[in-house]
Design a protein around this motif. Structure first.
Motif, PDB file in Angstrom:
ATOM      1  N   ILE A 299       0.777  -1.344   0.022  1.00 23.55           N
ATOM      2  CA  ILE A 299      -0.051   0.016   0.002  1.00 23.55           C
ATOM      3  C   ILE A 299       0.908   1.282  -0.138  1.00 23.55           C
ATOM      4  CG2 ILE A 299      -1.924   1.370   1.336  1.00 23.55           C
ATOM      5  CD1 ILE A 299      -2.729  -1.221   2.502  1.00 23.55           C
ATOM      6  N   THR A 300       0.777   2.140  -1.048  1.00 22.53           N
ATOM      7  CA  THR A 300       1.664   3.448  -1.070  1.00 22.53           C
ATOM      8  C   THR A 300       0.741   4.535  -0.985  1.00 22.53           C
ATOM      9  OG1 THR A 300       1.398   3.226  -3.390  1.00 22.53           O
ATOM     10  CG2 THR A 300       3.076   1.860  -2.620  1.00 22.53           C
ATOM     11  N   VAL A 301       1.707   5.461  -0.458  1.00 23.80           N
ATOM     12  CA  VAL A 301       0.939   6.931  -0.516  1.00 23.80           C
ATOM     13  C   VAL A 301       1.866   7.875  -0.981  1.00 23.80           C
ATOM     14  CG1 VAL A 301       0.280   8.368   1.268  1.00 23.80           C
ATOM     15  CG2 VAL A 301      -0.265   6.264   1.897  1.00 23.80           C
ATOM     16  N   LYS A 302       1.198   8.620  -1.892  1.00 28.99           N
ATOM     17  CA  LYS A 302       1.937   9.677  -2.306  1.00 28.99           C
ATOM     18  C   LYS A 302       0.956  10.998  -2.172  1.00 28.99           C
ATOM     19  CE  LYS A 302       5.047   7.322  -5.540  1.00 28.99           C
ATOM     20  NZ  LYS A 302       5.297   7.279  -7.102  1.00 28.99           N
ATOM     21  N   ASN A 303       1.350  11.817  -1.438  1.00 23.86           N
ATOM     22  CA  ASN A 303       0.739  13.039  -1.152  1.00 23.86           C
ATOM     23  C   ASN A 303      -0.737  12.689  -0.622  1.00 23.86           C
ATOM     24  OD1 ASN A 303       2.632  14.992  -1.640  1.00 23.86           O
ATOM     25  ND2 ASN A 303       2.245  14.868  -4.077  1.00 23.86           N
ATOM     26  N   LYS A 304      -1.743  12.992  -1.223  1.00 20.77           N
ATOM     27  CA  LYS A 304      -3.173  12.591  -0.709  1.00 20.77           C
ATOM     28  C   LYS A 304      -3.506  11.128  -1.452  1.00 20.77           C
ATOM     29  CE  LYS A 304      -5.106  17.245  -0.017  1.00 20.77           C
ATOM     30  NZ  LYS A 304      -6.372  17.958  -0.210  1.00 20.77           N
ATOM     31  N   GLN A 305      -2.788  10.743  -2.167  1.00 14.82           N
ATOM     32  CA  GLN A 305      -3.303   9.377  -3.251  1.00 14.82           C
ATOM     33  C   GLN A 305      -2.728   8.323  -2.296  1.00 14.82           C
ATOM     34  OE1 GLN A 305      -2.154   9.535  -7.298  1.00 14.82           O
ATOM     35  NE2 GLN A 305      -2.706   7.270  -7.587  1.00 14.82           N
ATOM     36  N   LEU A 306      -3.407   7.406  -2.001  1.00 16.06           N
ATOM     37  CA  LEU A 306      -3.342   5.818  -1.523  1.00 16.06           C
ATOM     38  C   LEU A 306      -3.595   4.825  -2.579  1.00 16.06           C
ATOM     39  CD1 LEU A 306      -3.928   4.946   2.003  1.00 16.06           C
ATOM     40  CD2 LEU A 306      -4.774   3.343   0.114  1.00 16.06           C
ATOM     41  N   THR A 307      -2.745   4.108  -2.800  1.00 16.21           N
ATOM     42  CA  THR A 307      -2.779   3.172  -3.774  1.00 16.21           C
ATOM     43  C   THR A 307      -2.514   1.537  -3.291  1.00 16.21           C
ATOM     44  OG1 THR A 307      -2.098   4.551  -5.729  1.00 16.21           O
ATOM     45  CG2 THR A 307      -1.967   1.893  -6.228  1.00 16.21           C
ATOM     46  N   LEU A 308      -3.401   0.596  -3.624  1.00 13.99           N
ATOM     47  CA  LEU A 308      -3.374  -0.870  -3.121  1.00 13.99           C
ATOM     48  C   LEU A 308      -2.830  -1.540  -4.340  1.00 13.99           C
ATOM     49  CD1 LEU A 308      -5.673   0.310  -1.263  1.00 13.99           C
ATOM     50  CD2 LEU A 308      -6.623  -1.667  -0.893  1.00 13.99           C
ATOM     51  N   SER A 309      -1.497  -2.269  -4.246  1.00 16.60           N
ATOM     52  CA  SER A 309      -1.033  -2.667  -5.599  1.00 16.60           C
ATOM     53  C   SER A 309      -0.570  -4.111  -5.181  1.00 16.60           C
ATOM     54  CB  SER A 309      -0.054  -1.915  -6.272  1.00 16.60           C
ATOM     55  OG  SER A 309       0.952  -1.644  -5.376  1.00 16.60           O
ATOM     56  N   ALA A 310      -0.808  -4.991  -6.012  1.00 14.31           N
ATOM     57  CA  ALA A 310      -0.019  -6.448  -6.051  1.00 14.31           C
ATOM     58  C   ALA A 310      -0.413  -6.870  -4.511  1.00 14.31           C
ATOM     59  CB  ALA A 310       1.490  -6.241  -6.139  1.00 14.31           C
ATOM     60  N   LEU A 311      -1.683  -6.853  -3.838  1.00 18.74           N
ATOM     61  CA  LEU A 311      -1.934  -7.524  -2.816  1.00 18.74           C
ATOM     62  C   LEU A 311      -2.594  -8.919  -3.204  1.00 18.74           C
ATOM     63  CD1 LEU A 311      -3.855  -4.883  -0.894  1.00 18.74           C
ATOM     64  CD2 LEU A 311      -1.551  -5.603  -0.545  1.00 18.74           C
ATOM     65  N   THR A 312      -1.673  -9.750  -3.053  1.00 17.58           N
ATOM     66  CA  THR A 312      -1.896 -11.279  -3.349  1.00 17.58           C
ATOM     67  C   THR A 312      -1.840 -12.331  -2.041  1.00 17.58           C
ATOM     68  OG1 THR A 312       0.148 -11.467  -4.247  1.00 17.58           O
ATOM     69  CG2 THR A 312      -1.422 -10.826  -5.826  1.00 17.58           C
ATOM     70  N   GLY A 313      -2.598 -13.443  -2.310  1.00 17.67           N
ATOM     71  CA  GLY A 313      -2.374 -14.322  -1.400  1.00 17.67           C
ATOM     72  C   GLY A 313      -3.553 -15.504  -1.453  1.00 17.67           C
ATOM     73  N   ARG A 314      -3.945 -16.095  -0.405  1.00 14.29           N
ATOM     74  CA  ARG A 314      -4.822 -17.305  -0.460  1.00 14.29           C
ATOM     75  C   ARG A 314      -5.525 -17.140   0.611  1.00 14.29           C
ATOM     76  NH1 ARG A 314      -4.471 -21.446  -4.035  1.00 14.29           N
ATOM     77  NH2 ARG A 314      -2.914 -21.620  -5.331  1.00 14.29           N
ATOM     78  N   PHE A 315      -6.984 -17.093   0.455  1.00 15.27           N
ATOM     79  CA  PHE A 315      -7.813 -17.278   1.681  1.00 15.27           C
ATOM     80  C   PHE A 315      -8.886 -18.573   1.344  1.00 15.27           C
ATOM     81  CE2 PHE A 315     -12.295 -16.309   2.984  1.00 15.27           C
ATOM     82  CZ  PHE A 315     -12.074 -16.343   4.255  1.00 15.27           C
ATOM     83  N   ASN A 316      -8.626 -19.395   2.402  1.00 12.28           N
ATOM     84  CA  ASN A 316      -9.062 -20.780   2.387  1.00 12.28           C
ATOM     85  C   ASN A 316      -8.583 -21.625   1.053  1.00 12.28           C
ATOM     86  OD1 ASN A 316     -10.000 -20.558   4.947  1.00 12.28           O
ATOM     87  ND2 ASN A 316     -11.924 -21.548   4.448  1.00 12.28           N
TER      88      ASN A 316
END
Length: 1020
Positions: free
Chosen positions: A456-473
Motif C-alpha cells: 500500500i503506497t501513499v503519495k501526497n493525498k493518493q493511496l494505492t493498493l497494488s499487488a495484494l495477493t495471497g490465498r484465503f482458504n
C-alpha cells in the motif's frame, strides 16, 4: 420522697427557664436587628439581588453558643440565579457577642449551588459588588473561622462562547478561613465528582472522582491578587496545582502550573478515556514520567490563555491484563504550545523522539506539527511488526499468525498543498505499508489466510493498493484499488468525502457452516475494540469477481458483485450468481429513513430450472421458547421479485412453470402474478397481504383450471399436502394464527370429474374464503343430462374437520340416468330402459367430512324437493307383476308425473313422505323409507275406481294436466319390501297403511327439525 421530687423539679425549671427566656429575648430583640444589618451589608456590598426566606436565632441546643440560620438564600444577576443555598448556619459565642466581638466559631453551608454563566457573545454573569474606598496598607483585617463545612454543593461553569462546560458535585468540604495582615487564607480539603467536562463542544470526561488535598487559597485584600497551592486528585492520579490570578480589566492575569507525579504512570493513563479499554499496566519501577502544564497570560470569557505542555516518558514497560505480550522500552519526549496568538494557527507540537518495541518488532517517530489551522507536518515514522510478536498484545486466542508488516511515513510540507504537489509530481507525503508473507489461521476452524503479500503506497493525498495477493482458504485472491484523496478519512470534516475504488478477484472459495460460526463467535473479538464500523467519510466502490463459491452443499459459479458503500447506505448495483438450479440476479439499496432507521430496497430476479426447498430451508432443532406476539416488522423494507421456475419441490409438493411477480413495500405484500401448474391443473393468482393489529391479512383471487380428475385422487393429494399442525412461527402466544384470510376468491373450472361410478362435467365453481369459512357462490356442473347449481357454506375447525351446508338445484335431469346410477346392484329393476322423464331438484344438504375429507355418512342431513314431468315407467316389475289383471299394453308403459316429491336424508336413512303420483293406470299415493336395517320399502295407496272404470285415454290425458289428483271411494293398499335384494309386493290393510304413515310422519318431522337446527349452527 415527694418532697425530693418537687425540689428536683423546681431546680430544673429554675435552670431551664432562663434559657427559654433568653431564647425568647434574642428572637424578639436581635432578629430584626440582624435582618436589618444583613440587608444594609448587602446593599452596601452587592449590586446583584439578594433574597432569603427567613433568619432563625437559637441558643438552646448548644448553650452558651448562638446559632444564626439563614434559610433559602439566593443571589440573582440579570435573571441568572448565580448562588442559592438551602441553609447557612453561623455559630458564635454569646459572651463574645456581649463584648461586641462578632467572631464566628463555625459556618455550615448545606446544598449550595454556584452557577457561572457566560453567554454566546462572551458576556459573563457573575456576582457584582460595589466599589469601596481602597483599604490603606497597614490596616489590619483579622479574621479566624476554624471550621467551614460545605455539604452537597454543586458548581456549574458554562461558557457558551468557548463551548466549555464544567459540572462539579462536592459531597463535602472542610475549610478554615483566616486573615494575616493583608492576606485572607482559605485552606482545607474537599471530595466530590466531576460530573461532566466539555471542552470546545467535545465531551472529555464524565463521572470522574475528584478531590482536593491540602488546598490553600490566598487573597491579597489590597490588590485582590489570588494565590493558590494544593493537590488535585482525579481518580488515583494526583496533580500539584499552584499559581496566581490577578484581576485585570474584564479578566485576569494568570500563571498556573500543573505538575504530575512521575511515579504514578498507571494513574495518569487511567485519565485518558481512549486508554482505559486497552487495560495497560506499566511494570518497570525505573520508568519516569515528566508532565508540566502551564497556563499563563491574560484571560477573559473570550480569550484563551497561553498553554505550554512539556511531557516525557522514559523506559516504560507495558502489558495488557490477561495477555502475555510486553510493550517494552517505551520512551518519548515532546512539548506543545498554542503560541503567541493562542490559537490554532500559532499552535505547535514537537515530538523530539518516540520509540517502543515488542521482541523483534519496533516503532519510532520524530517530527513536528505547526499551525493546526493549516498544518505543516515534518514527521518521520517507521515500524517493523512481526505478527508473532504482536499476537501477545491482542486478544485473539484461537488465531495463529506470522509474517511481517513494514510501515514507513515521511512527511514534509503543508497538508493544504498536497493536492497541488500531487499534480506537479512533487512528493510531500511519501509512505508505504508492505505485507510480507502473512499467515493467519484460526485453530478452531479451517479459516486461513496464506502467503499474503503486497504493498500500500501513499503519495501526497493518493493511496494505492497494488499487488495484494495471497490465498484465503486455498482460494487465490488478488486485491487492487486506489483513492485520489484519503485525507477526509483523517480530517473527519463534514462535507468532505474520500472516494475509493477496490477490485477483488478470487477463484474457487469454499466455506463451511462451522467456519462462518467460528468467525462470528463473540469471544474471538478483542474486547478493547468496539467492533468494525464503516468509515464515516468514505465512499467505496467495490467490484467482486469469483469463479466459484461453495458453502456446505450450496454451490455457485461466475459470481459478479458491484457494490457502493458509505457510512449510512449500501448499494448492490449489479450481481449475478450461476447456481446449479439456474441464474440469480440481486440488487439492493440501504439508506437512512425518516424514522432514523435504515430503509432497505431489494430486487430479486431468478430464472431457474429446478429448485428443491429442502436444500435451502433446512429445519434445525432449537430450544423451545414462546413466540413473541409481535409480528415481524417490514416497515423499512421494499422488495421486488421476478421469478421464473420450471419445477419446484417443497416437501411433498411439486409445482411446475412457476412465475412470481411480487412487491413488498412497508407493511404490504402484493403479488401481481403468482402462477404455477400442479398435477391436477394450473393456477393463476393475484393477492395482497396487509399487516393489521399484528395479523397478516390475505386478500386476493385465483383462477384454477383443473384437468379431468377423480375426486378421491384429489382428496388423497390434499391429505398428502396438508400440514399436521400449523408451524410454530405462524402462531401467537394464545395459539391463534398470525395469518388471516380476509377475502379470497377462487374460480375453479374442470371439464369433468368422477366419483365412484358418478361423473359430472362442465364444472364451474366460485368460492369465497374468509377466515375458516368457504362460501360456494353460483357454482354449477352437468350431470344426468341436466344442469346442477350449488351454493353453500363450508367451515373447517382446528382439527381440520369440515362441515358443508349447500343449496342444490337442478333442472332437466334424466330420470333414467338417475335410476340407473342410484340402483347400483339392482340394475334389472332400475335402469334407463325402465324409467324416462324430466326431473327437477331443489333442496339443502348438510355434509360432514373428517380431517382426511372422508365423508361421514352417519352425520348427513338433507332435504330435497323433486318434481317429475313426462315420466314413463317401462316394464317396471312392481307394476307389471302386481297388476296382471290389467291389459299388458297398458301396464308395460305407464305415464306418470309428480310436481312435488320430498326426500329427506338423515345419516343412512332416506325418508319419502306421502306424495301422489298421477299415472296412466291410476292415481297412486306413495310413501317410502330406507335404512341400513331396512333395505328399501314403500307403501302404495291405489285408486281402484281410476284403475277399473276410467278409460286409458282419459287417464293418459290427466297425467300432465294441472289438476290435483283425486282418489275414488274404492282404494287398494299395497306394501313393497326388499328382502335379500329381492322385491316382495303384497296387499296390506288400511289400518296398517295409516299406521305406517303416522310413523313416517313423526320421523319426517324429527329429521326436518334436526336439519333446520344444524343449518343455523353452521351459518353462525
Amino acid at each position: 420522697m415527694r418532697l425530693i421530687l418537687k425540689l428536683t423539679g423546681t431546680i430544673a425549671i429554675l435552670l431551664i427557664l432562663p434559657l427559654l427566656i433568653l431564647e425568647l429575648v434574642l428572637g424578639l430583640w436581635y432578629k430584626s436587628e440582624i435582618v436589618d444589618r444583613l440587608k444594609i451589608l448587602a446593599d452596601e456590598s452587592l449590586q446583584s439581588t439578594l433574597y432569603f426566606e427567613d433568619i432563625g436565632i437559637s441558643t438552646f441546643p448548644n448553650f452558651p453558643h448562638l446559632t444564626i440560620s439563614i434559610k433559602n438564600l439566593s443571589i440573582k444577576e440579570s435573571g441568572y440565579e448565580i448562588l442559592k443555598t438551602e441553609k447557612i448556619a453561623l455559630h458564635a459565642d454569646l459572651l463574645d457577642l456581649y463584648e461586641d466581638n462578632y467572631s464566628l466559631s463555625k459556618i455550615e453551608v448545606l446544598k449550595p449551588q454556584f452557577y457561572a454563566p457566560i453567554d454566546s457573545t462572551g458576556k459573563k454573569f457573575m456576582l457584582r459588588t460595589k466599589k469601596k474606598e481602597e483599604q490603606k496598607a497597614g490596616v489590619k483585617f483579622l479574621l479566624d473561622i476554624p471550621k467551614i463545612e460545605i455539604r452537597e454543593a454543586l458548581i456549574i461553569v458554562d461558557n457558551a462562547y468557548k463551548g466549555n462546560r464544567i459540572r462539579l458535585s462536592i459531597d463535602q468540604g472542610n475549610f478554615r478561613l483566616k486573615s494575616f495582615d493583608d492576606l485572607l487564607e482559605f485552606k482545607g480539603d474537599a471530595v466530590g465528582i466531576l460530573d461532566t467536562m466539555i471542552s470546545r463542544g467535545n465531551l472529555n470526561q464524565t463521572a470522574v472522582p475528584i478531590a482536593a488535598h491540602r488546598a490553600t487559597f490566598r487573597i491579597n485584600t489590597l490588590d485582590d491578587k489570588k494565590l493558590f497551592d494544593g493537590v488535585i486528585q482525579l481518580y488515583n492520579a494526583q496533580l500539584r496545582a499552584y499559581g496566581l490570578l490577578r484581576p485585570a480589566g474584564n479578566g485576569n492575569l494568570l500563571d498556573i502550573t500543573l505538575e504530575g507525579d512521575e511515579a504514578r504512570i498507571n494513574d495518569y493513563l487511567a485519565l485518558i478515556p481512549q486508554f482505559r479499554p486497552l487495560k495497560l499496566i506499566q511494570h518497570n519501577p525505573d520508568a519516569q514520567l515528566t508532565l508540566t502544564v502551564r497556563n499563563s497570560g491574560f484571560v477573559d470569557p473570550v480569550t484563551f490563555p497561553n498553554v505550554d505542555i512539556l511531557f516525557e516518558l522514559k523506559n516504560a514497560s507495558f502489558t495488557r491484563i490477561g495477555l502475555p505480550g510486553k510493550l517494552d522500552s517505551v520512551s518519548f519526549r515532546g512539548h506543545f504550545t498554542n503560541g503567541k496568538e493562542r490559537n490554532a494557527s500559532t499552535s505547535e507540537m514537537v515530538i523530539d523522539f518516540g520509540h517502543a518495541k515488542v521482541n523483534n518488532s519496533f516503532f519510532q517517530i520524530e517530527g513536528s506539527i505547526r499551525n493546526f489551522e493549516d498544518p505543516y507536518l515534518n514527521i518521520d515514522a517507521s515500524s517493523e511488526l512481526e505478527l508473532e510478536d504482536i499476537k501477545g498484545l491482542v486478544n485473539f486466542p484461537d488465531v495463529e499468525m506470522s509474517g511481517s508488516i513494514k510501515i514507513r511515513a515521511d512527511i514534509d510540507g503543508k497538508i493544504s498543498e498536497l493536492e497541488k504537489k500531487r499534480r506537479s509530481n512533487q512528493n510531500t507525503f511519501n509512505g508505504h505499508i508492505a505485507f510480507d508473507n502473512l499467515q493467519v489461521r484460526k485453530t478452531t476452524s479451517n479459516i486461513k489466510v496464506e502467503n499474503f503479500s503486497g504493498l500500500i503506497t501513499v503519495k501526497n493525498k493518493q493511496l494505492t493498493l497494488s499487488a495484494l495477493t495471497g490465498r484465503f482458504n486455498d482460494a487465490k485472491v488478488n486485491i487492487a484499488g486506489s483513492t485520489q484523496n484519503f485525507f477526509p478519512l483523517l480530517e473527519k470534516k463534514p462535507g468532505k468525502t474520500s472516494f475509493a475504488n477496490v477490485a477483488i478477484n478470487m477463484d474457487e472459495l469454499s466455506l463451511s457452516k462451522s467456519d462462518v460460526e467460528a468467525i462470528s463467535k463473540k469471544d474471538d473479538i478483542d474486547t478493547s475494540s468496539k467492533g468494525f464500523t464503516f468509515p464515516q467519510f468514505l465512499h467505496l466502490n467495490c467490484d467482486v469477481n469469483m469463479k466459484a463459491f461453495t458453502y456446505d452443499d450450496y454451490h455457485a459459479k461466475s459470481i459478479k458483485l458491484k457494490l457502493a458503500l458509505n457510512n449510512d447506505s449500501l448499494s448492490l448495483q449489479t450481481s449475478h450468481f450461476k447456481l446449479e438450479e439456474g441464474d440469480l440476479w440481486l440488487g439492493a439499496v440501504s439508506r437512512p429513513s425518516t424514522n432514523g432507521e435504515n430503509f432497505y430496497n431489494l430486487w430479486v430476479r431468478a430464472d431457474l430450472d429446478y429448485l428443491d426447498t429442502k436444500k435451502y430451508l433446512r429445519s434445525e432443532k432449537k430450544p423451545s421458547s414462546k413466540v413473541n406476539d409481535k409480528a415481524l416488522d417490514f416497515s423499512n423494507y421494499s422488495v421486488h421479485t421476478d421469478i421464473r421456475l420450471k419445477k419446484l419441490k417443497h416437501d411433498k409438493v411439486e409445482l411446475s412453470n412457476l412465475r412470481i411477480l411480487a412487491d413488498l413495500k412497508e407493511e404490504q405484500f402484493h403479488a401481481n402474478t403468482f402462477n404455477f401448474d400442479f398435477p391436477f391443473g394450473k393456477t393463476r393468482s393475484e393477492f395482497n397481504i396487509d399487516l393489521k393489529d399484528s395479523i397478516y391479512q390475505i386478500r386476493g383471487e385465483s383462477k384454477v383450471a383443473l384437468h379431468a380428475f377423480n375426486i378421491d385422487s384429489i382428496k388423497r393429494y390434499y391429505n398428502t399436502l396438508k400440514p399436521k399442525r400449523p408451524p410454530a412461527d405462524s402462531l401467537r402466544n394464545d395459539g391463534s394464527s398470525r395469518f388471516s384470510v380476509d377475502k379470497f376468491n377462487f374460480h375453479v373450472s374442470a371439464p369433468s370429474a368422477t366419483y365412484q361410478h358418478y361423473k359430472i362435467s362442465a364444472l364451474d365453481a366460485n368460492l369465497h374464503v374468509r377466515e375458516n369459512r368457504l362460501r360456494l357462490n353460483k357454482s354449477s356442473f352437468e350431470m344426468f343430462d341436466g344442469l346442477f347449481e350449488v351454493e353453500g357454506l363450508i367451515r373447517r375447525n382446528e382439527a381440520h374437520e369440515v362441515k358443508a351446508f349447500c343449496n342444490l338445484s337442478a333442472s332437466n335431469i334424466s330420470l333414467g340416468d338417475i335410476t340407473s346410477n342410484v340402483a347400483m346392484s339392482n340394475k334389472e329393476m332400475f335402469s334407463e330402459q325402465h324409467f324416462k322423464g324430466d326431473v327437477g331438484v331443489n333442496g339443502q344438504v348438510l355434509l360432514k367430512y373428517n380431517h382426511e375429507l372422508v365423508h361421514q355418512e352417519d352425520e348427513m342431513l338433507g332435504k330435497m324437493s323433486v318434481s317429475l314431468s313426462h315420466g314413463e315407467m317401462i316394464k317396471f316389475k312392481p307394476i307389471t307383476e302386481s297388476l296382471k289383471f290389467i291389459k299388458q299394453a297398458n301396464r308395460d308403459t305407464i305415464l306418470l308425473a309428480n310436481p312435488h316429491l320430498e326426500v329427506l336424508f338423515h345419516n343412512d336413512e332416506i325418508v319419502l313422505p306421502t306424495t301422489t303420483f298421477k299415472t296412466s293406470l291410476s292415481n297412486i299415493e306413495f310413501s317410502g323409507y330406507h335404512s341400513s336395517e331396512f333395505d328399501f320399502g314403500f307403501d302404495l295407496q291405489i285408486s281402484v275406481s281410476d284403475l277399473l272404470f276410467k278409460s286409458q285415454k282419459k287417464k293418459r290425458k290427466q297425467v300432465n294436466d294441472d289438476e290435483k289428483a283425486r282418489f275414488g271411494l274404492i282404494k287398494h293398499h299395497l306394501q313393497a319390501r326388499t328382502v335379500d335384494g329381492k322385491l316382495h309386493i303384497e296387499s296390506m290393510k288400511k289400518k296398517a297403511y295409516y299406521k305406517d304413515l303416522e310413523l313416517l310422519k313423526k320421523r319426517y318431522n324429527h329429521v326436518d327439525s334436526a336439519l333446520k337446527q344444524m343449518s343455523i349452527q353452521i351459518v353462525q
